[in-house]
Design a protein around this motif. Structure first.
Motif, short mmCIF file in Angstrom:
data_model
loop_
_atom_site.label_atom_id
_atom_site.label_comp_id
_atom_site.label_asym_id
_atom_site.label_seq_id
_atom_site.Cartn_x
_atom_site.Cartn_y
_atom_site.Cartn_z
N GLY A 82 60.06 42.12 -2.34
CA GLY A 82 59.66 42.20 -1.59
C GLY A 82 58.07 43.43 -1.23
O GLY A 82 57.32 43.57 -0.46
N GLU A 83 57.62 43.28 -2.37
CA GLU A 83 56.29 43.57 -3.19
C GLU A 83 55.09 42.73 -1.76
O GLU A 83 55.39 41.42 -2.04
CB GLU A 83 55.87 43.66 -4.31
N VAL A 84 54.11 43.41 -1.82
CA VAL A 84 52.94 42.29 -1.30
C VAL A 84 51.94 41.27 -2.22
O VAL A 84 51.75 42.64 -2.84
CB VAL A 84 52.07 42.81 -0.03
N ILE A 85 52.41 40.27 -2.54
CA ILE A 85 51.43 39.43 -3.80
C ILE A 85 50.17 39.61 -3.13
O ILE A 85 49.26 39.50 -4.05
CB ILE A 85 52.49 38.16 -3.61
N GLN A 86 50.29 38.62 -1.75
CA GLN A 86 48.92 38.65 -1.24
C GLN A 86 49.12 38.44 0.22
O GLN A 86 49.68 38.41 0.65
CB GLN A 86 47.78 37.54 -1.11
N GLU A 132 63.31 31.69 -9.00
CA GLU A 132 61.43 32.50 -7.75
C GLU A 132 61.85 32.40 -6.98
O GLU A 132 61.74 31.48 -6.28
CB GLU A 132 60.65 32.29 -8.97
N MET A 133 62.57 33.63 -6.11
CA MET A 133 62.13 33.67 -4.92
C MET A 133 61.39 34.11 -4.30
O MET A 133 60.48 35.36 -4.45
CB MET A 133 63.58 34.35 -4.31
N THR A 134 60.45 33.46 -2.99
CA THR A 134 59.05 33.60 -2.09
C THR A 134 59.43 33.72 -0.48
O THR A 134 60.03 32.86 -0.66
CB THR A 134 58.11 32.76 -2.64
N ARG A 135 58.97 35.12 0.05
CA ARG A 135 59.32 35.09 1.65
C ARG A 135 57.68 34.89 1.72
O ARG A 135 56.57 35.37 1.35
CB ARG A 135 59.57 36.05 1.22
N LEU A 136 56.95 34.00 2.65
CA LEU A 136 56.07 34.51 3.69
C LEU A 136 56.20 34.89 4.95
O LEU A 136 57.38 34.36 6.20
CB LEU A 136 55.26 32.71 4.08
N VAL A 137 55.94 35.88 5.19
CA VAL A 137 56.16 36.26 6.53
C VAL A 137 54.68 36.12 7.34
O VAL A 137 53.70 36.76 6.91
CB VAL A 137 56.19 38.46 6.25
N VAL A 138 54.92 35.86 8.39
CA VAL A 138 53.54 35.00 9.26
C VAL A 138 53.89 36.58 11.17
O VAL A 138 55.21 36.18 11.31
CB VAL A 138 54.43 33.24 9.66
N GLU A 139 53.45 36.79 10.89
CA GLU A 139 52.81 37.74 12.16
C GLU A 139 51.70 37.14 12.88
O GLU A 139 50.82 37.34 13.14
CB GLU A 139 52.93 39.21 11.43
N LEU A 140 53.31 36.79 14.48
CA LEU A 140 52.11 36.42 15.39
C LEU A 140 51.97 37.11 16.33
O LEU A 140 52.09 36.73 17.59
CB LEU A 140 52.91 35.15 15.81
N PHE A 141 51.47 38.58 16.34
CA PHE A 141 50.90 39.61 17.35
C PHE A 141 49.26 40.01 16.80
O PHE A 141 49.42 39.91 15.17
CB PHE A 141 52.11 40.39 17.34
N GLY A 142 48.96 40.60 17.33
CA GLY A 142 47.84 41.45 17.36
C GLY A 142 46.87 40.99 16.23
O GLY A 142 46.18 39.88 17.48
#
Length: 853
Positions: free
Chosen positions: A274-278, A253-263
């Protein structure tokens, strides 16, 4: 470092508003208004001790015919004839310390009676920015967000933790996440991620992390379920954006955490596809969507200045019409601080205009960019924490020329993560607040700041309008000079087909211009790197892509105009936000003054921005009452059907429709119950439409539908079908019972996803109009609603009718948004619940016209 310890040059460099003398004067004036007695005395002492050195500095900037000593002999102060700096400096340095205790009018009086012009200047300066000057002379604003350069450095450092195992995850409040991990070489690792007002990611000292919350929120539990025991396998930055991606692996199982530090900031958890889990926040914009179940979409790509080729670099720089530092900050996305750093490393004057820059200058800047990129990739860091009088100002991965020039105190750290950890722990402990001893917040300064921002936003909106108009003019010029432009394009295409170099093409056009050939004379620039030329028509320059025809070039100009218009819409939304923030500050000020027993504000309740009349419990919810409210109360709920198209009939039945084939499948398989009704059109491409006889968890019972109810559901099915795209204004629909709907095809046939077989008789509703109404519901629940006019009009104070027409879906949504904003006094209410994106969800796909009432 205190002011008294600075020499005049240092102090001048640190002035936040205007020149040094203006900052100190306004600072001193305002200290007499707001600061405690003890603090006022401290300020006067500091200013008086520093002013003589500043006078010497400022004196050198004036014509030396001004004889400084002659103006300060005895009582002969020729205030009307000497520079501002001397008048004000004399006044400050001759202030008696006790005058700081006296009321402001008596302090200003000596100047106001002697030089009225100067007193007006002082008053305006004090009103505009005195508090900001006073605060910033000693305390600069600490940064709250990481830059793209910071993130690039962090990625390099954090990669040393790959292989660490996740023990537990925690969530604090809405915006702070903590990852407790185990690294086999370094032991316990604490990683903090914050995406609220502060936007940061870094490791933290285990002794200073917050205690675990008693009950973990759902988001934290989801992370634990997916990541407990997982290995951190990769850390990367998305291009040069303020986005960090952390990849975890547990078994297969691969999980990616995308951290947006803008806006607004966000954290999205993705699966291997690449589907958003939450995600912490759901984002639904025209440009991108971040929502559970959807594919994660990154923001639009930006220029990466650390990997840019020299040709691309020179092309972007040449397009600028400002100086080098601003071009690096904006066009190359470096931001102001690091743009200045690159200029310093390149050894060039940052204010040099692009038009004056030579190839040697460009190469020096490009080399500095490459050097910065190499330094970040190799981890060649010397982290610094910059402070000013114990107040943290910045943390950087290496010493910066700009910070050194500001004479800030610098402390070295072993790692950038360590520096950031200390920085963000201390960032809220700014001693300016402690020293000022204020009991009342500086509402006036904040109000003035908001007003300045609004003025800037107004200018930006005007600029967007002018740029969009210019692009449309360029497109029209291309069509108006079709033969000329076509001749230029064909000439270049023919030359390139014969392997003619761009340099030869440039020389050919130049020679043709000298001979008076119109097409050649129109070409003012040839850009071989981009495969483009620039023509000048009627004193306007127009870029031409020579790989496509005139029509495509004109379309590109129109597309650019539309893109700029979208920026303008963003600016309009931003100005709405700022106006709302301004009103909020005013209301806080009025509330503070009332609570503080200010006699001037005893009647504020009757004259303030809000009154008891705004309380909906005391107002009959008539149309005019809702529209005229200064503050419409928000009431929102999350309903299962809002993921679909939906409306309530005038008789109270819920009708839901699919937005796509997947939703059509879901509606029939999951939500179509025994006594519901199934509506559809004869046209292909229509939504599955279900009229619910009961809620999902309620017992199903037989219902009798009126003709009006059936027609409303049929109109819903027709309006959101393919006939709207075709520009047709009516079609037929039919209704059947649930047991007539099947997914089983006839023998030898195939049914597409989202399609169904209907067996048995159908009841038709003929000649159903394609028309919907969009309204803003205010009572019970505040939301955008849309559907047949007869079903909407009784539920909203105002609505807009829409028919098939010429405006694209997003343009029609913007037009409707503006119309609603004009109808409601409370524009912030419209912005919150009825943004163009939300309105667009209720518009049928295809072109639309707004129907005048």
């Amino acid at each position: 470092m205190s002011v008294t310890e600075c020499d005049s040059e240092e102090l001048s460099n640190r002035m936040p508003c205007g020149s040094s003398w203006q900052g100190l004067v306004t600072a001193t004036l305002f200290s007499t208004l707001l600061f405690r007695k003890r603090t006022r005395l401290l300020w006067i002492r500091r200013v008086r001790l520093s002013f003589l050195s500043i006078l010497q500095l400022e004196h050198r900037r004036f014509d030396h015919r001004w004889s400084f000593p002659s103006y300060f002999q005895g009582d002969n102060y020729h205030l009307q004839s000497i520079p501002h700096v001397y008048k004000i400096s004399w006044w400050i340095t001759h202030l008696d310390i006790m005058s700081a205790i006296h009321p402001t009018p008596s302090i200003i009086q000596p100047i106001s009676t002697t030089a009225s012009t100067d007193s007006v200047w002082l008053r305006k300066q004090t009103e505009r920015s005195a508090f900001e000057c006073a605060r910033k002379i000693l305390y600069m604003d600490p940064k709250q967000e990481l830059t793209s350069v910071d993130i690039a450095a962090l990625v390099t450092e954090l990669r040393r933790y790959t292989g660490a195992k996740v023990d537990k995850t925690y969530r604090y409040g809405e915006d702070l996440l903590r990852f407790r991990m185990r690294d086999f070489d370094r032991g316990r690792v604490e990683l903090l991620i914050e995406v609220g007002e502060q936007k940061r990611i870094h490791t933290a000292d285990p002794d200073h992390v917050p205690d675990a919350p008693e009950r973990p929120p759902n988001f934290a539990m989801m992370l634990r379920n997916r990541l407990s025991g997982a290995d951190l396998v990769n850390i990367e930055q998305f291009e040069f954006d303020r986005i960090m991606i952390l990849s975890f692996e547990r078994g297969e199982e691969m999980t990616r955490l995308v951290v947006e530090l803008f806006g607004e900031g966000n954290v999205a958890v993705l699966d291997s596809t690449g589907e958003v889990i939450q995600s912490l926040e759901t984002v639904r914009l025209k440009s991108r969507t971040v929502a559970p179940g959807a594919q994660y979409e990154f923001p639009e790509s930006r220029v990466n200045p650390l990997q840019i080729t020299y040709d691309r670099f020179t092309h972007l720089m040449d397009k600028s019409d400002t100086d080098i530092v601003r071009t690096l900050a904006t066009q190359l996305n470096l931001g102001g601080l690091y743009a200045e750093e690159v200029c310093a490393r390149a050894g060039i004057e940052k204010t040099m205009q692009i038009t004056n820059a030579s190839d040697e200058t460009y190469r020096a800047v490009h080399t500095a960019l490459e050097s910065l990129g190499t330094q970040l990739r190799n981890g060649d860091f010397e982290p610094r924490l910059y402070t000013d009088d114990d107040a943290v100002i910045d943390a950087t991965p290496f010493p910066l020329e700009e910070r050194e020039r500001q004479n800030l105190d610098a402390t070295a750290y072993d790692t950038f993560n360590d520096a950031l950890d200390v920085y963000f722990r201390e960032v809220d402990r700014n001693p300016a607040a402690e020293e000022s001893g204020q009991t009342r917040p500086d509402f006036e300064a904040e109000i003035e700041k908001k007003r300045r921002i609004i003025e800037q936003q107004k200018r930006a909106i005007d600029d967007f309008e002018q740029r969009a108009d210019a692009e449309r003019t360029r497109a029209e010029l291309l069509y108006a000079n079709y033969e000329l432009i076509n001749e230029i394009i064909e000439t270049i295409q023919t030359a390139r087909a014969e392997d003619t170099s761009w340099e030869e093409i440039r020389e050919t056009f130049a020679a043709g211009a000298e001979r008076g050939i119109d097409a050649a004379a129109a070409v003012v620039d040839v850009d071989g790197a981009e495969g483009a030329v620039t023509v000048e028509i009627d004193d306007m320059r127009v870029p031409i892509n020579v790989d496509v025809g005139v029509e495509k070039n004109a379309d590109e100009r129109y597309t650019e105009a539309k893109r700029i218009e979208e920026k303008k819409e963003g600016a309009l939304t931003a100005i709405d936000n700022t106006r709302e923030e301004l009103n909020a500050v005013k209301q806080r000020r009025d509330a503070w003054d009332r609570e503080d027993g200010n006699p001037d504000d005893e009647d504020a309740g009757s004259n303030g921005d809000t009154t008891d009349d705004d309380d909906p419990s005391q107002i009959a919810p008539t149309d005019d009452a809702w529209l005229s409210m200064t503050s419409v109360p928000l009431q929102t709920n999350d309903n299962w059907y809002e993921q679909f198209r939906w409306f309530y009939t005038s008789t109270g039945y819920l009708v839901v429709g699919g937005r796509n084939a997947d939703q059509n499948e879901t509606l029939v398989k999951k939500y179509l119950n025994k006594h519901d009704r199934f509506f559809h059109t004869e046209a292909r491409g229509g939504p599955i439409t279900i009229l619910k006889a009961s809620g999902p968890s309620e017992p199903a019972e037989p219902i009798e539908l009126t003709a009006e109810t059936r027609r409303e559901a049929a109109q819903f099915a027709v309006s959101y079908s393919s006939i709207w795209k075709e520009g047709r204004y009516a079609d037929d629909a039919y209704v059947v019972m649930p047991d007539q709907v099947s997914k089983t095809p006839e023998s030898g046939e195939y049914i597409e996803k989202g399609s169904f077989v209907i067996r048995g008789d159908r009841t038709y509703i003929r000649d159903v109009a394609a028309e919907v109404a969009i309204g803003l519901q205010c009572a019970e629940e505040t939301q955008v609603i849309g559907g047949p006019t007869s079903a909407i009009e009784g539920r909203v104070p105002t609505m807009i009718r829409v028919r098939p027409g010429r405006y694209a879906q997003n343009d029609a949504a913007k037009l409707a948004y503006r119309e609603f904003r004009d109808r409601f006094v409370d524009e912030s209410f419209v912005r919150k619940i009825a943004s163009p994106d939300k309105i667009q969800e209720f518009l049928p796909p295809g072109g639309s016209d707004l129907v005048d009432e």
